[in-house]
Design a protein around this motif. Structure first.
Motif, PDB file in Angstrom:
ATOM      1  N   HIS A 166       0.999  -1.298  -0.326  1.00  0.00           N
ATOM      2  CA  HIS A 166       0.140  -0.128   0.128  1.00  0.00           C
ATOM      3  C   HIS A 166       1.528   1.616  -0.178  1.00  0.00           C
ATOM      4  O   HIS A 166       0.097   1.943  -0.422  1.00  0.00           O
ATOM      5  CB  HIS A 166      -0.848   0.241   1.299  1.00  0.00           C
ATOM      6  CG  HIS A 166      -1.649  -0.525   0.989  1.00  0.00           C
ATOM      7  ND1 HIS A 166      -2.937  -1.163   0.099  1.00  0.00           N
ATOM      8  CD2 HIS A 166      -2.508  -2.154   2.272  1.00  0.00           C
ATOM      9  CE1 HIS A 166      -3.727  -1.910  -0.014  1.00  0.00           C
ATOM     10  NE2 HIS A 166      -3.670  -2.557   1.271  1.00  0.00           N
TER      11      HIS A 166
ATOM     12  N   GLN B 276       1.940   1.642  -3.234  1.00  0.00           N
ATOM     13  CA  GLN B 276       1.013   2.158  -3.794  1.00  0.00           C
ATOM     14  C   GLN B 276       1.084   3.281  -3.828  1.00  0.00           C
ATOM     15  O   GLN B 276       0.121   4.502  -5.175  1.00  0.00           O
ATOM     16  CB  GLN B 276      -0.479   1.415  -3.783  1.00  0.00           C
ATOM     17  CG  GLN B 276      -1.944   1.802  -4.664  1.00  0.00           C
ATOM     18  CD  GLN B 276      -2.645   1.100  -4.911  1.00  0.00           C
ATOM     19  OE1 GLN B 276      -2.996   0.260  -3.620  1.00  0.00           O
ATOM     20  NE2 GLN B 276      -3.729   0.667  -5.015  1.00  0.00           N
ATOM     21  N   HIS B 277       0.867   3.916  -2.646  1.00  0.00           N
ATOM     22  CA  HIS B 277       1.256   5.556  -3.139  1.00  0.00           C
ATOM     23  C   HIS B 277       1.667   6.784  -3.105  1.00  0.00           C
ATOM     24  O   HIS B 277       1.462   7.382  -3.602  1.00  0.00           O
ATOM     25  CB  HIS B 277       0.456   5.463  -0.672  1.00  0.00           C
ATOM     26  CG  HIS B 277       0.324   6.894  -0.279  1.00  0.00           C
ATOM     27  ND1 HIS B 277      -1.053   7.654  -0.287  1.00  0.00           N
ATOM     28  CD2 HIS B 277       1.660   8.000   0.082  1.00  0.00           C
ATOM     29  CE1 HIS B 277      -0.950   8.762  -0.061  1.00  0.00           C
ATOM     30  NE2 HIS B 277       0.586   9.139   0.257  1.00  0.00           N
TER      31      HIS B 277
ATOM     32  N   LEU C 183       0.311  -0.351  -7.818  1.00  0.00           N
ATOM     33  CA  LEU C 183       0.882  -1.679  -7.269  1.00  0.00           C
ATOM     34  C   LEU C 183       2.210  -2.157  -7.915  1.00  0.00           C
ATOM     35  O   LEU C 183       2.237  -2.144  -9.269  1.00  0.00           O
ATOM     36  CB  LEU C 183       0.512  -2.932  -6.777  1.00  0.00           C
ATOM     37  CG  LEU C 183      -0.745  -2.683  -5.484  1.00  0.00           C
ATOM     38  CD1 LEU C 183      -2.293  -3.535  -5.962  1.00  0.00           C
ATOM     39  CD2 LEU C 183      -0.026  -2.645  -4.398  1.00  0.00           C
TER      40      LEU C 183
END
Length: 189
Positions: free
Chosen positions: A100, A103-104, A109
């Protein structure tokens, strides 16, 4: 004498009030500790963000814990592309939050996930499969199974023969084991 008894009763009540105030203060202190603790099972008073963990460099070899962090680093072609500090010592619980974090940072991903067996868990494999991440992550018993003297336990569920047509397992002694119920376990993740 009545005056003495009243004074004695007043002293006793004041003593009880002081005792209750002490309990109240202690309870507030415990509440503050629990708030700092959060989901962890320990923290350092000198660095409240750190969690007590077993360190690889244990000079005394007595399993002593020290305050620390779990640093996760993601690389590609030997370049660091992401990093994150975690308060929990277990790598298994860091993989999904680390994805995550990636991804941020990159609005996507990764396409491939490579990690050692410390990250192997059903939840992690499911997350990677559901998100199209090609996984190269050994399961946690992989190295144990590679040992020459390793023998699987014939009574573990994965060693039993399963008859899918009639929905039963066969134990090592040849007896049918019929399903009697379903149990769901809840893990930390």
């Amino acid at each position: 004498t009545q005056d003495k008894e009243q004074k004695k009763a007043l002293r006793e009540k004041k003593k009880q009030v002081r005792e209750l105030e002490g309990y109240r203060d202690k309870l507030m202190e415990y509440d503050n500790h629990l708030e700092v603790l959060g989901e962890r099972n320990s923290y350092s008073k000198t660095d409240p963000d750190a969690t007590f963990m077993r360190m690889k460099e244990d000079a005394m070899k007595n399993g002593q814990t020290k305050p620390g962090y779990n640093l996760q680093i993601g690389t590609e072609n030997q370049f660091i592309i992401d990093f994150r500090l975690f308060p929990n010592p277990t790598d298994t619980l860091t993989l999904i939050p680390f994805f995550h974090s990636f991804q941020h940072r990159y609005n996507r991903l990764p396409g491939i996930g490579v990690a050692d067996s410390g990250y192997g868990s059903e939840e992690n494999y499911r997350f990677m499969q559901e998100n199209g991440i090609e996984a190269f992550v050994k399961y946690n018993y992989f190295h144990k199974e590679q040992r020459p003297r390793y023998a699987p336990n014939p009574f573990h569920a994965e060693s039993l023969h399963y008859n899918a047509g009639e929905d039963y397992y066969v134990c090592p002694m040849g007896q049918h084991m019929n399903r009697i119920g379903t149990r769901r376990d809840k893990t930390a993740s």
